[in-house]
Design a protein around this motif. Structure first.
Motif, PDB file in Angstrom:
ATOM      1  N   ARG A 154     -40.368  34.243   6.642  1.00  0.00           N
ATOM      2  CA  ARG A 154     -39.817  34.725   7.927  1.00  0.00           C
ATOM      3  C   ARG A 154     -39.327  36.167   7.810  1.00  0.00           C
ATOM      4  O   ARG A 154     -39.602  37.007   8.660  1.00  0.00           O
ATOM      5  N   MET A 155     -38.589  36.452   6.751  1.00  0.00           N
ATOM      6  CA  MET A 155     -38.049  37.805   6.586  1.00  0.00           C
ATOM      7  C   MET A 155     -39.153  38.812   6.306  1.00  0.00           C
ATOM      8  O   MET A 155     -39.151  39.918   6.859  1.00  0.00           O
ATOM      9  N   ASN A 156     -40.091  38.454   5.447  1.00  0.00           N
ATOM     10  CA  ASN A 156     -41.206  39.353   5.148  1.00  0.00           C
ATOM     11  C   ASN A 156     -42.039  39.616   6.399  1.00  0.00           C
ATOM     12  O   ASN A 156     -42.464  40.752   6.643  1.00  0.00           O
ATOM     13  N   ASP A 157     -42.271  38.568   7.196  1.00  0.00           N
ATOM     14  CA  ASP A 157     -43.004  38.741   8.455  1.00  0.00           C
ATOM     15  C   ASP A 157     -42.257  39.668   9.407  1.00  0.00           C
ATOM     16  O   ASP A 157     -42.871  40.475  10.106  1.00  0.00           O
ATOM     17  N   PHE A 158     -40.940  39.579   9.448  1.00  0.00           N
ATOM     18  CA  PHE A 158     -40.141  40.477  10.271  1.00  0.00           C
ATOM     19  C   PHE A 158     -40.301  41.922   9.783  1.00  0.00           C
ATOM     20  O   PHE A 158     -40.504  42.838  10.585  1.00  0.00           O
ATOM     21  N   ILE A 159     -40.238  42.113   8.488  1.00  0.00           N
ATOM     22  CA  ILE A 159     -40.328  43.465   7.927  1.00  0.00           C
ATOM     23  C   ILE A 159     -41.713  44.066   8.144  1.00  0.00           C
ATOM     24  O   ILE A 159     -41.844  45.232   8.495  1.00  0.00           O
ATOM     25  N   TYR A 160     -42.753  43.280   7.961  1.00  0.00           N
ATOM     26  CA  TYR A 160     -44.127  43.791   8.000  1.00  0.00           C
ATOM     27  C   TYR A 160     -44.946  43.268   9.178  1.00  0.00           C
ATOM     28  O   TYR A 160     -46.177  43.335   9.133  1.00  0.00           O
ATOM     29  N   ASP A 161     -44.292  42.783  10.207  1.00  0.00           N
ATOM     30  CA  ASP A 161     -44.978  42.287  11.406  1.00  0.00           C
ATOM     31  C   ASP A 161     -46.065  41.264  11.071  1.00  0.00           C
ATOM     32  O   ASP A 161     -47.121  41.231  11.707  1.00  0.00           O
ATOM     33  N   GLY A 162     -45.805  40.440  10.050  1.00  0.00           N
ATOM     34  CA  GLY A 162     -46.730  39.376   9.690  1.00  0.00           C
ATOM     35  C   GLY A 162     -48.006  39.844   9.015  1.00  0.00           C
ATOM     36  O   GLY A 162     -48.949  39.073   8.880  1.00  0.00           O
TER      37      GLY A 162
END
Length: 167
Positions: free
Chosen positions: A22-30
């Motif tokens: 979830r956090m990585n997707d937030f940082i890199y737009d998935g």
């Protein structure tokens, strides 16, 4: 006993990995893979773990992964605060740092960061650091106790006092 330990580690692994996604997707737009933690047993039967991204072992990636891991554990536990030193930000690209700052601000908990050279980052990150700072330290009197522990006093500097100084 071993089945209970394995079950608990599997649960912890799942919770942390889901939060890191979830956090990585937030940082890199998935658009980028998240780090993973995997618990297992070594050949001698002792527990072991692996962590990171097998596909990218660069310094910036490793530090970003550490932050994501810390924030995931921070969010999914009752830890009251985390501390990150400025060293871990230096090799991470600017836009991910902006998103990490958003995660810090939105965590609802206390985050302590040592952040030097904030003007070297984007305007958003510099403003976030400035607006949320509790203490700002600098040289020449802005040290924590008003003086630097690293600077030699006049007597320690090795300078020979002149005759005028002794009078």
């Amino acid at each position: 006993m071993e089945d209970a330990r394995k079950s608990q580690l599997d649960t912890v692994q799942t919770i942390i990995n889901q939060e890191m996604v979830r956090m990585n997707d937030f940082i890199y737009d998935g658009k980028q893979y998240a780090p993973e933690i995997k618990f297992s047993d070594a050949k001698n039967g002792n527990p072991k773990y692996t962590f990171g991204c097998d596909w990218n072992s660069g310094t910036g990636e490793n530090y970003k992964n550490l932050i994501i891991f810390d924030l995931s554990v921070f969010k999914t536990t009752e830890l009251p605060f985390i501390v990150h030193d400025s060293l871990i930000f230096k090799n991470i690209a600017d836009l991910p740092i902006d998103k990490i700052m958003q995660l810090y601000v939105n965590s609802g908990k206390q985050v302590f960061i040592s952040f030097d050279k904030h003007k070297a980052f984007t305007e958003y990150t510099a403003k976030t650091v400035y607006d949320t700072r509790v203490i700002e330290l600098h040289s020449d009197g802005g040290e924590l106790f008003g003086w630097s522990w690293a600077k030699k006093t006049e007597n320690e500097s090795g300078e020979v006092p002149s005759e005028d100084d002794e009078k």
